[in-house]
Design an enzyme around this catalytic site. Structure first.
Site, PDB file in Angstrom:
ATOM      1  N   LYS A 118       0.983  -1.317   0.049  1.00  5.03           N
ATOM      2  CA  LYS A 118       0.134  -0.413  -0.003  1.00  5.03           C
ATOM      3  C   LYS A 118       0.641   1.517   0.162  1.00  5.03           C
ATOM      4  CE  LYS A 118      -3.904  -2.227  -0.197  1.00  5.03           C
ATOM      5  NZ  LYS A 118      -4.747  -1.813   1.255  1.00  5.03           N
ATOM      6  N   ILE A 446      -9.848 -17.525  -0.882  1.00  5.80           N
ATOM      7  CA  ILE A 446      -9.452 -16.456   0.781  1.00  5.80           C
ATOM      8  C   ILE A 446     -11.466 -15.650   0.726  1.00  5.80           C
ATOM      9  CG2 ILE A 446      -8.919 -13.616   1.144  1.00  5.80           C
ATOM     10  CD1 ILE A 446      -7.457 -15.912   1.666  1.00  5.80           C
ATOM     11  N   GLY A 447     -11.842 -16.054  -1.181  1.00  6.72           N
ATOM     12  CA  GLY A 447     -13.355 -15.902  -0.911  1.00  6.72           C
ATOM     13  C   GLY A 447     -14.107 -16.007  -2.659  1.00  6.72           C
ATOM     14  N   ARG A 530      -6.029  -2.709 -11.800  1.00 10.33           N
ATOM     15  CA  ARG A 530      -7.341  -3.197 -11.083  1.00 10.33           C
ATOM     16  C   ARG A 530      -8.131  -1.499 -10.780  1.00 10.33           C
ATOM     17  NH1 ARG A 530     -11.833  -5.172  -8.707  1.00 10.33           N
ATOM     18  NH2 ARG A 530     -11.605  -5.093  -6.595  1.00 10.33           N
ATOM     19  N   HIS A 709      -2.421 -12.361  -8.374  1.00 11.75           N
ATOM     20  CA  HIS A 709      -1.919 -10.807  -8.466  1.00 11.75           C
ATOM     21  C   HIS A 709      -1.373 -11.271  -9.886  1.00 11.75           C
ATOM     22  CE1 HIS A 709      -3.497  -9.463  -4.811  1.00 11.75           C
ATOM     23  NE2 HIS A 709      -4.390  -8.743  -5.678  1.00 11.75           N
TER      24      HIS A 709
END
Length: 773
Positions: A118, A446-447, A530, A709
């Site tokens: 980040k 993770i989902g 993204r 990624h």
């Protein structure tokens, strides 16, 4: 008095860059066509700012992927593993850039991507530079010069923007022990000097050097590196240097910053308005430095308060003289959407709420309006804008859309019991293992699963009325069923429903929570191509109805294996939204936590035994100054605990975090008391686990074994090697096996191949432990 802009969104108002880059990666667009898209976006951005009346317009704020990665190419800081591609394959610069960002797996090569993390406390991700002790720098890319010339040819007297040399080094990592990356400054500076001289020869007058690391707690030695580096730059160039710091005060670095031989000092007066008085009380007024006042918020979408900004501008002008005061955004406008004028659907964004907002284009106009008003120009248009601004702010204060007494009452009634599970983790784990009966090294994801073009098309058809809700639900049900059956066949232990009904992990929840509004085209760049469309929190937050129970329960009905309920946590919803600025962020976060708590309880009631509350942004929200950490961490951790603590011991609570450095906050991560935490680890080669090991983290951990990624598919052997590193520092009984993050952006072929390898890796690990027992 002048206006300057620090940077403009580079994705294009319709996300043209995202679409072109992804078409290029898919082989559907040529490199020349991609570069033409970039050129078109740059030209439009420059002309918009010129026509608005901005005095100093930035160039080199555009990037095909990331500005820090661009700096790596500019300085030749290219990791060794890419050198064969460069020399033997003669990979074009554009493909080298994408290989460094995304990895490279073709033509017999299998090269991992560079690490990503980040950008300070924002939701933008940058590529982390890699440095070695014998690092060499050389001018490798002339992008900054080329874009300056490009702007000049279009009649734009542009101001080149560069990541400053000291921040560039500080933002990177040493890839071997025994040295500090700041020791490389002497090798790096000649490249910067060469670039500055080329710009000077091409006709540049100003250059903006971004040194956001001056917002951090720096040591005396680090401050001295700034002093020596900038003296060297001053000695070698006649360019007028604008030093830009943002996201915080200069703090303890203020005396260092004031002493630097630069011509313009930029201040973020949105994050830290008090620093203006601090600076005006120094001997700066007797120098000739110009102050750039960052009064327009570059990180949020609320309309500027002209009265507040004019007060700050007037104070500076009275002390320094108007000629030594510039007006600017607080930081680059990269972090806000492009244009509020594109929000034409009044049912999505009502006129009342829209009048409270300003996107990048409108913020440019605000700068010009502020200059006119501060300069005392008799301009009817500016005066009208001032009155409109005052009226909009008054309307927002009194609007019935803002306040909900029931929500405020519930927040005030919170007790310590609301933030605690019934028993400690050790007791919960025994009960959970008894009911779940999971193997050693349990596997999960993770989902999210791939959001294919077909899935996205269904959503668009539903929005356009081309599908009924019933037809759409049939599609989602079929996609969910296929995902469940494939996971069962593959042998994954804890399943997910795939989230095919969801758009964005924050937007999806915001659409169902009171207190949120949305945009049609409010896209901002998160990383590379993204883009996200953050919700806007305008008022008090509550949950009118269950949000996820239907599809999670449906998925659970299809299998005897546990299916995780998937939720986004309160801190991440806060961080990844545009947040109301009329109350403390902690209050808004607590409201969201109560809404998520209600959903967690409803999922448990519907028979869901494992519930994941994602908090990838909890580290991101950490204040830049260490002195402010404890206050934030107390309310952020409490918000998570409130959201997670309404369930029985048998219900297993997971959380997920990605691209975070945990060393300094590991105790607080443990205090979140999630039964299982999954984290990004593959790009860092399990380095992040060192913090958990040193702390003796008591709960279970799923260190990511492959980088989602990147499109490359890792082998079973590679994943086993990573887990062996994990086993060396974390007991096997605490370890889960999972990817780094959700798989929404990946394609199905690579997803299936990678997860099949992952399951085989877990089986291999179990066999090894069994054989050694």
């Amino acid at each position: 008095m002048q206006t300057q802009n620090l940077g403009y969104p580079r994705i294009g108002s319709q996300r043209e860059l995202k679409k072109a880059a992804e078409q290029y990666w898919a082989g559907k667009l040529s490199a020349q066509q991609l570069m033409q898209t970039g050129s078109s976006i740059r030209s439009q951005n420059w002309q918009l700012q010129k026509e608005a009346g901005i005095d100093l317009i930035p160039c080199n704020d555009f990037s095909l992927y990331d500005q820090v990665l661009d700096t790596c190419l500019m300085t030749g800081a290219i990791p060794q593993r890419y050198h064969d591609l460069m020399h033997n394959r003669q990979l074009p610069h554009i493909d080298l850039l994408f290989a460094m960002a995304r990895g490279y797996q073709k033509e017999g090569y299998d090269i991992t991507a560079m690490e990503m993390t980040k950008w300070f406390d924002t939701n933008y991700h940058y590529i982390v530079p890699e440095f070695s002790a014998n690092q060499q720098f050389t001018l490798f890319s002339n992008k900054v010069l080329n874009e300056f010339i490009e702007a000049k040819e279009q009649g734009i007297a542009a101001k080149p923007v560069l990541i400053g040399p000291v921040s560039f080094l500080l933002l990177g990592k040493e890839k071997e022990p025994g040295f500090h990356r700041l020791e490389l400054i002497r090798k790096l500076l000649p490249v910067y000097i060469e670039v500055l001289k080329k710009l000077e020869d091409a006709g540049a007058y100003y250059v903006q050097l971004d040194e956001p690391c001056l917002a951090l707690d720096l040591t005396e030695a680090e401050q001295q590196v700034f002093a020596k580096a900038y003296q060297e730059l001053r000695n070698k160039t006649q360019l007028r240097i604008i030093l830009a710091n943002y996201f915080e005060c200069y703090g303890n670095n203020l005396s260092t910053a004031l002493a630097l031989p630069v011509d313009v000092l930029h201040l973020d007066l949105v994050r830290c308005p008090s620093q203006l008085d601090d600076i005006l009380s120094t001997d700066l007024p007797s120098s000739r430095k110009i102050l750039s006042l960052g009064v327009v918020d570059g990180r949020n979408i609320w309309k500027n308060n002209f009265e507040t900004s004019l007060h700050l501008i007037g104070k500076a002008a009275a002390k320094l003289g108007a000629e030594r005061v510039w007006i600017a955004p607080s930081c680059s406008l990269l972090h806000v959407p492009c244009d509020l004028d594109l929000e034409t659907n009044n049912t999505i964004l009502t006129p009342e709420i829209k009048q409270w907002m300003a996107f990048a284009k409108q913020k440019i106009d605000e700068l010009v309006n502020l200059k006119q008003l501060a300069s005392g120009e008799i301009n009817a248009s500016a005066q009208i804008k001032l009155q409109e601004n005052i009226a909009a702010h008054q309307n927002r204060k009194t609007s019935a859309l803002i306040h909900d007494p029931a929500v405020k009452q519930r927040v005030n009634a919170i007790t310590s019991n609301d933030a605690n599970r019934n028993n400690v983790f050790a007791e919960r784990k025994t009960k959970q293992q008894r009911s779940l009966n999971l193997p050693l090294f349990p596997t999960t994801t993770i989902g999210s699963f791939p959001q294919t073009a077909e899935v996205r098309n269904w959503r668009q058809q539903l929005k356009k009325g081309q599908l009924t809700q019933e037809q759409y639900d049939e599609f989602i049900a079929e996609e969910t069923a296929q995902a469940i059956h494939w996971q069962e066949e593959t042998g994954i232990d804890v399943l997910v429903h795939g989230e095919f009904e969801r758009n964005d992990m924050v937007e999806y929840f915001g659409e169902q929570l009171a207190g949120f509004v949305f945009t049609q085209n409010g896209w901002v760049q998160s990383y590379g191509t993204r883009c996200v469309k953050p919700p806007v929190i305008v008022g008090d937050v509550s949950r009118p109805a269950a949000m996820t129970v239907r599809w999670t329960s449906y998925a659970q009905s299809l299998t005897s294996k546990p299916v995780k309920g998937m939720l986004t946590g309160p801190v991440t919803i806060l961080q990844w939204s545009f947040v109301r600025d009329d109350q403390p962020r902690r209050d808004t976060c607590t409201q969201i936590a109560l809404a998520i708590r209600d959903e967690v309880v409803d999922l448990e009631k519907s028979g869901i035994a494992i519930i994941q509350i994602d908090e990838p942004a909890i580290r991101e929200g950490l204040p830049l100054r260490r002195s402010n950490w404890n206050d934030y961490l107390q309310w952020a951790v409490q918000a998570f605990r409130i959201s997670a603590s309404g369930v029985k011991d048998q219900t297993q609570i997971h959380t997920h975090m990605c691209y975070s450095e945990f060393n300094d906050i590991i105790e607080h991560i443990a205090n979140m008391d999630a039964d299982v935490i999954t984290i990004e680890c593959s790009r860092s080669q399990m380095e992040l686990l060192d913090a958990f090991a040193a702390f003796s983290y008591p709960n279970d951990i799923g260190p990511g074994v492959y980088d989602i990624h990147s499109p490359r598919v890792p082998s079973q052997h590679e994943m086993v090697q990573l887990m062996e590193k994990a086993k060396a520092v974390i007991p096997s009984s605490q370890l889960w096996v999972n990817p780094d993050c959700g798989l929404k952006t990946r394609g199905w072929p690579e997803t299936k191949a990678a997860l099949e390898e992952m399951v085989e890796a877990a089986k291999s690990l179990r066999a090894t432990v069994s054989a050694n027992a």
